[in-house]
Design a protein around this motif. Structure first.
Motif, PDB file in Angstrom:
ATOM      1  N   ASN A  75      23.393   2.961 -12.548  1.00 54.53           N
ATOM      2  CA  ASN A  75      21.888   3.414 -11.113  1.00 54.53           C
ATOM      3  C   ASN A  75      20.468   3.290 -11.727  1.00 54.53           C
ATOM      4  O   ASN A  75      20.352   4.113 -10.800  1.00 54.53           O
ATOM      5  CB  ASN A  75      22.904   4.233  -9.908  1.00 54.53           C
ATOM      6  CG  ASN A  75      24.494   4.593  -9.228  1.00 54.53           C
ATOM      7  OD1 ASN A  75      24.730   3.573  -9.044  1.00 54.53           O
ATOM      8  ND2 ASN A  75      24.435   5.778  -9.774  1.00 54.53           N
ATOM      9  N   GLN A  76      20.957   2.210 -12.654  1.00 51.63           N
ATOM     10  CA  GLN A  76      18.714   1.836 -12.650  1.00 51.63           C
ATOM     11  C   GLN A  76      18.201   1.627 -12.043  1.00 51.63           C
ATOM     12  O   GLN A  76      18.076   0.374 -10.883  1.00 51.63           O
ATOM     13  CB  GLN A  76      18.554   1.377 -14.131  1.00 51.63           C
ATOM     14  CG  GLN A  76      17.717   1.375 -14.705  1.00 51.63           C
ATOM     15  CD  GLN A  76      17.687   0.731 -16.112  1.00 51.63           C
ATOM     16  OE1 GLN A  76      18.278  -0.143 -16.141  1.00 51.63           O
ATOM     17  NE2 GLN A  76      16.513   0.978 -16.903  1.00 51.63           N
ATOM     18  N   ARG A  77      16.665   2.023 -11.357  1.00 52.40           N
ATOM     19  CA  ARG A  77      16.093   2.134  -9.907  1.00 52.40           C
ATOM     20  C   ARG A  77      15.111   0.509 -10.954  1.00 52.40           C
ATOM     21  O   ARG A  77      14.897   0.598 -11.620  1.00 52.40           O
ATOM     22  CB  ARG A  77      15.186   3.405 -10.447  1.00 52.40           C
ATOM     23  CG  ARG A  77      16.502   4.662  -9.503  1.00 52.40           C
ATOM     24  CD  ARG A  77      15.137   4.631  -9.064  1.00 52.40           C
ATOM     25  NE  ARG A  77      16.207   6.367  -8.032  1.00 52.40           N
ATOM     26  CZ  ARG A  77      16.198   6.469  -7.056  1.00 52.40           C
ATOM     27  NH1 ARG A  77      15.926   5.012  -6.022  1.00 52.40           N
ATOM     28  NH2 ARG A  77      17.046   7.425  -6.226  1.00 52.40           N
ATOM     29  N   PHE A  78      15.107  -0.712  -9.749  1.00 52.41           N
ATOM     30  CA  PHE A  78      14.386  -1.554  -9.922  1.00 52.41           C
ATOM     31  C   PHE A  78      13.067  -0.610  -9.235  1.00 52.41           C
ATOM     32  O   PHE A  78      13.081  -0.482  -7.978  1.00 52.41           O
ATOM     33  CB  PHE A  78      15.354  -2.878  -9.355  1.00 52.41           C
ATOM     34  CG  PHE A  78      14.208  -3.683  -9.402  1.00 52.41           C
ATOM     35  CD1 PHE A  78      14.684  -5.034 -10.449  1.00 52.41           C
ATOM     36  CD2 PHE A  78      13.369  -3.771  -8.155  1.00 52.41           C
ATOM     37  CE1 PHE A  78      13.820  -6.116 -10.716  1.00 52.41           C
ATOM     38  CE2 PHE A  78      12.521  -6.076  -9.551  1.00 52.41           C
ATOM     39  CZ  PHE A  78      13.010  -6.562 -10.324  1.00 52.41           C
ATOM     40  N   THR A  79      11.759  -1.072  -9.935  1.00 48.55           N
ATOM     41  CA  THR A  79      10.278  -0.531  -9.119  1.00 48.55           C
ATOM     42  C   THR A  79       9.288  -2.174  -8.905  1.00 48.55           C
ATOM     43  O   THR A  79       9.007  -2.906 -10.144  1.00 48.55           O
ATOM     44  CB  THR A  79      10.000   0.511 -10.432  1.00 48.55           C
ATOM     45  OG1 THR A  79      10.663   1.830 -10.126  1.00 48.55           O
ATOM     46  CG2 THR A  79       8.707   0.419  -9.263  1.00 48.55           C
ATOM     47  N   VAL A  80       9.498  -2.702  -8.004  1.00 43.77           N
ATOM     48  CA  VAL A  80       8.025  -3.535  -7.686  1.00 43.77           C
ATOM     49  C   VAL A  80       6.694  -2.962  -7.470  1.00 43.77           C
ATOM     50  O   VAL A  80       7.004  -1.995  -5.982  1.00 43.77           O
ATOM     51  CB  VAL A  80       8.210  -4.255  -6.937  1.00 43.77           C
ATOM     52  CG1 VAL A  80       7.097  -5.765  -6.913  1.00 43.77           C
ATOM     53  CG2 VAL A  80       9.849  -5.404  -6.832  1.00 43.77           C
ATOM     54  N   LYS A  81       5.547  -2.655  -8.895  1.00 45.46           N
ATOM     55  CA  LYS A  81       4.273  -2.019  -8.474  1.00 45.46           C
ATOM     56  C   LYS A  81       3.358  -3.442  -7.910  1.00 45.46           C
ATOM     57  O   LYS A  81       3.144  -4.068  -8.418  1.00 45.46           O
ATOM     58  CB  LYS A  81       4.109  -1.903 -10.289  1.00 45.46           C
ATOM     59  CG  LYS A  81       4.735  -0.212 -10.475  1.00 45.46           C
ATOM     60  CD  LYS A  81       4.719  -0.058 -11.577  1.00 45.46           C
ATOM     61  CE  LYS A  81       4.883   0.896 -12.077  1.00 45.46           C
ATOM     62  NZ  LYS A  81       4.932   2.007 -11.636  1.00 45.46           N
ATOM     63  N   THR A  82       2.480  -2.675  -7.376  1.00 44.82           N
ATOM     64  CA  THR A  82       1.679  -4.114  -6.747  1.00 44.82           C
ATOM     65  C   THR A  82      -0.007  -3.591  -6.867  1.00 44.82           C
ATOM     66  O   THR A  82      -0.274  -1.834  -7.139  1.00 44.82           O
ATOM     67  CB  THR A  82       1.881  -4.264  -5.662  1.00 44.82           C
ATOM     68  OG1 THR A  82       1.408  -2.675  -4.476  1.00 44.82           O
ATOM     69  CG2 THR A  82       3.142  -4.349  -5.074  1.00 44.82           C
ATOM     70  N   ASP A  83      -0.593  -3.819  -6.769  1.00 46.97           N
ATOM     71  CA  ASP A  83      -2.460  -3.077  -7.002  1.00 46.97           C
ATOM     72  C   ASP A  83      -3.063  -2.720  -5.604  1.00 46.97           C
ATOM     73  O   ASP A  83      -3.944  -2.011  -4.905  1.00 46.97           O
ATOM     74  CB  ASP A  83      -3.427  -5.001  -8.191  1.00 46.97           C
ATOM     75  CG  ASP A  83      -3.382  -5.683  -6.330  1.00 46.97           C
ATOM     76  OD1 ASP A  83      -2.641  -5.911  -5.093  1.00 46.97           O
ATOM     77  OD2 ASP A  83      -4.304  -6.488  -7.537  1.00 46.97           O
ATOM     78  N   LYS A  84      -1.949  -3.085  -4.986  1.00 44.47           N
ATOM     79  CA  LYS A  84      -2.354  -2.524  -2.606  1.00 44.47           C
ATOM     80  C   LYS A  84      -1.876  -0.812  -2.703  1.00 44.47           C
ATOM     81  O   LYS A  84      -1.471  -0.873  -2.142  1.00 44.47           O
ATOM     82  CB  LYS A  84      -1.613  -3.111  -2.235  1.00 44.47           C
ATOM     83  CG  LYS A  84      -2.111  -4.764  -2.729  1.00 44.47           C
ATOM     84  CD  LYS A  84      -3.847  -4.921  -2.240  1.00 44.47           C
ATOM     85  CE  LYS A  84      -3.796  -5.011  -0.706  1.00 44.47           C
ATOM     86  NZ  LYS A  84      -5.030  -5.713  -0.703  1.00 44.47           N
ATOM     87  N   ASN A  85      -1.704  -0.177  -3.959  1.00 49.06           N
ATOM     88  CA  ASN A  85      -1.860   1.625  -4.075  1.00 49.06           C
ATOM     89  C   ASN A  85      -0.073   1.515  -3.017  1.00 49.06           C
ATOM     90  O   ASN A  85       0.277   2.539  -2.844  1.00 49.06           O
ATOM     91  CB  ASN A  85      -2.686   1.979  -2.847  1.00 49.06           C
ATOM     92  CG  ASN A  85      -3.877   2.418  -4.199  1.00 49.06           C
ATOM     93  OD1 ASN A  85      -4.284   2.250  -4.958  1.00 49.06           O
ATOM     94  ND2 ASN A  85      -4.638   2.230  -3.257  1.00 49.06           N
ATOM     95  N   PHE A  86       0.718   0.998  -3.737  1.00 49.16           N
ATOM     96  CA  PHE A  86       2.318   1.015  -3.179  1.00 49.16           C
ATOM     97  C   PHE A  86       3.004   0.632  -4.212  1.00 49.16           C
ATOM     98  O   PHE A  86       3.117  -0.675  -4.916  1.00 49.16           O
ATOM     99  CB  PHE A  86       2.371   0.853  -1.438  1.00 49.16           C
ATOM    100  CG  PHE A  86       2.432  -0.982  -1.439  1.00 49.16           C
ATOM    101  CD1 PHE A  86       3.648  -0.966  -1.454  1.00 49.16           C
ATOM    102  CD2 PHE A  86       1.364  -1.497  -1.241  1.00 49.16           C
ATOM    103  CE1 PHE A  86       4.071  -2.194  -1.697  1.00 49.16           C
ATOM    104  CE2 PHE A  86       1.977  -3.158  -0.680  1.00 49.16           C
ATOM    105  CZ  PHE A  86       3.033  -3.279  -0.558  1.00 49.16           C
ATOM    106  N   GLU A  87       4.245   1.285  -4.097  1.00 49.44           N
ATOM    107  CA  GLU A  87       4.851   0.522  -4.804  1.00 49.44           C
ATOM    108  C   GLU A  87       6.935   0.385  -4.282  1.00 49.44           C
ATOM    109  O   GLU A  87       7.000   1.615  -3.441  1.00 49.44           O
ATOM    110  CB  GLU A  87       5.632   1.671  -6.248  1.00 49.44           C
ATOM    111  CG  GLU A  87       5.797   2.771  -6.311  1.00 49.44           C
ATOM    112  CD  GLU A  87       6.041   3.280  -8.145  1.00 49.44           C
ATOM    113  OE1 GLU A  87       5.048   2.897  -8.936  1.00 49.44           O
ATOM    114  OE2 GLU A  87       6.448   4.223  -8.443  1.00 49.44           O
ATOM    115  N   VAL A  88       7.258  -0.670  -4.197  1.00 48.94           N
ATOM    116  CA  VAL A  88       8.842  -0.285  -4.225  1.00 48.94           C
ATOM    117  C   VAL A  88      10.074  -0.234  -5.086  1.00 48.94           C
ATOM    118  O   VAL A  88       9.908  -0.742  -6.014  1.00 48.94           O
ATOM    119  CB  VAL A  88       8.878  -1.691  -3.350  1.00 48.94           C
ATOM    120  CG1 VAL A  88      10.579  -1.927  -2.404  1.00 48.94           C
ATOM    121  CG2 VAL A  88       7.945  -2.457  -2.633  1.00 48.94           C
TER     122      VAL A  88
END
Length: 330
Positions: free
Chosen positions: A175-188
């Protein structure tokens, strides 16, 4: 892989003890693309075993000051008595600080290249990527994705996105989380799901096709969280506030993967922005009222010219193109 280059030889090279012959062998070995990944893996292993050589900022400062002092005759005019000012008084410190900054910046760039693999698309290009954990990514035109070279899927599942991409994330046993980081002050942050992330200069938004994701974002200095469900479209305004709305066909937001463009009463002004972001073609309107006309439908276009022609015929308007500049007129 060329057996003449092995881990021991590379470790000697990393330590600065390789012979001229070994250095030459390594240079030839690195000409083969498949050997470069092995090179980075052994470099990472070597760095974890031995103390790293980091920039000695204090030593750099002292050496810079000594060099400046030795050459002061060339820095200060001899025939004129200068009037003390802030720049002259602080020149040594400014110069030394610049040296330290350049050293630190160089080390940062080198480490970023070594530890991350970067995928980049040009205007009009779409790239399919399979990540080491089995997840699939479609990277839209004029976008970039950065992925860790080592430990992805075991130590980390973080990626860094600039532009637009669709993700199909594989669920892991632990159940390892997958994270998408951006330079728009939010991440998924997700476990396993399909979603589209849009993080360009003028706008930022996330569309969830299926599964469940959590958005972590900043509004001012406050960190907030939002959980999305399938069919949710979340858009962020310029100050970072999130707006959630339910849409009937979330798959339309990732239709670009098949070179399809879906419009629903979309103003030409917004279409122009989309064309520029995807194909690098800048559009102007001779009449402001023309920019507010809307277009609806699903159109297939491999390039900007095909899409421009569709718009022209559908709305019965004309356009003139010179290089990457287009003007619409009636």
């Amino acid at each position: 892989m060329d057996k003449s280059v092995n881990k021991n030889i590379l470790f000697e090279s990393f330590s600065g003890r390789a012979t001229p012959l070994q250095k030459k062998l390594i240079e030839q070995w690195l000409l083969e693309p498949q050997n470069r990944e092995q090179y980075y893996e052994w470099l990472d292993e070597w760095e974890n075993q031995f103390i790293q050589i980091l920039p000695n900022t204090e030593d750099a400062l002292q050496k810079s000051l000594q060099k400046i002092a030795q050459n002061e005759a060339y820095l200060t005019p001899i025939s004129v008595e200068p009037t003390p000012n802030f720049f002259q008084h602080n020149f040594r410190w400014l110069a030394a600080a610049a040296v330290v900054l350049l050293i630190s910046f160089g080390v940062f760039i080198a480490r970023d290249y070594i530890f991350y693999k970067r995928y980049q698309t040009a205007f009009g290009e779409i790239q399919k990527i399979q990540l080491p954990d089995g997840s699939q990514v479609s990277l839209n035109a004029n976008s970039a994705l950065k992925v860790a070279r080592f430990g992805f899927g075991t130590k980390t599942r973080e990626v860094f996105l600039t532009g637009e991409a669709s993700f199909s994330v594989k669920h892991t046993i632990d159940n390892q989380r997958f994270t998408v980081k951006t330079d728009k002050n939010f991440e998924v942050e997700v476990l396993g799901t399909e979603f589209n992330v849009y993080a360009r200069q003028k706008e930022a938004k996330v569309v969830l096709n299926k599964g469940k994701v959590q958005l972590n974002y900043l509004v001012g200095k406050a960190t907030k969280q939002l959980t999305m469900k399938p069919g949710d479209l979340v858009t962020f305004n310029p100050i970072g506030q999130a707006k959630v709305q339910q849409i009937a066909q979330p798959q339309n937001y990732s239709a670009w993967q098949e070179h399809r463009f879906v419009f629903e009463q979309t103003p030409l002004k917004e279409v122009a922005t989309m064309i520029y972001e995807n194909f690098g073609v800048k559009i102007e309107f001779r009449d402001e009222a023309l920019s507010q006309r809307t277009i609806s439908g699903t159109f297939h276009a491999e390039n900007a010219d095909e899409l421009l022609q569709v718009i022209s015929e559908l709305l019965e308007i004309n356009f003139n193109r010179q290089d990457n500049n287009v003007t619409f007129f009636e």
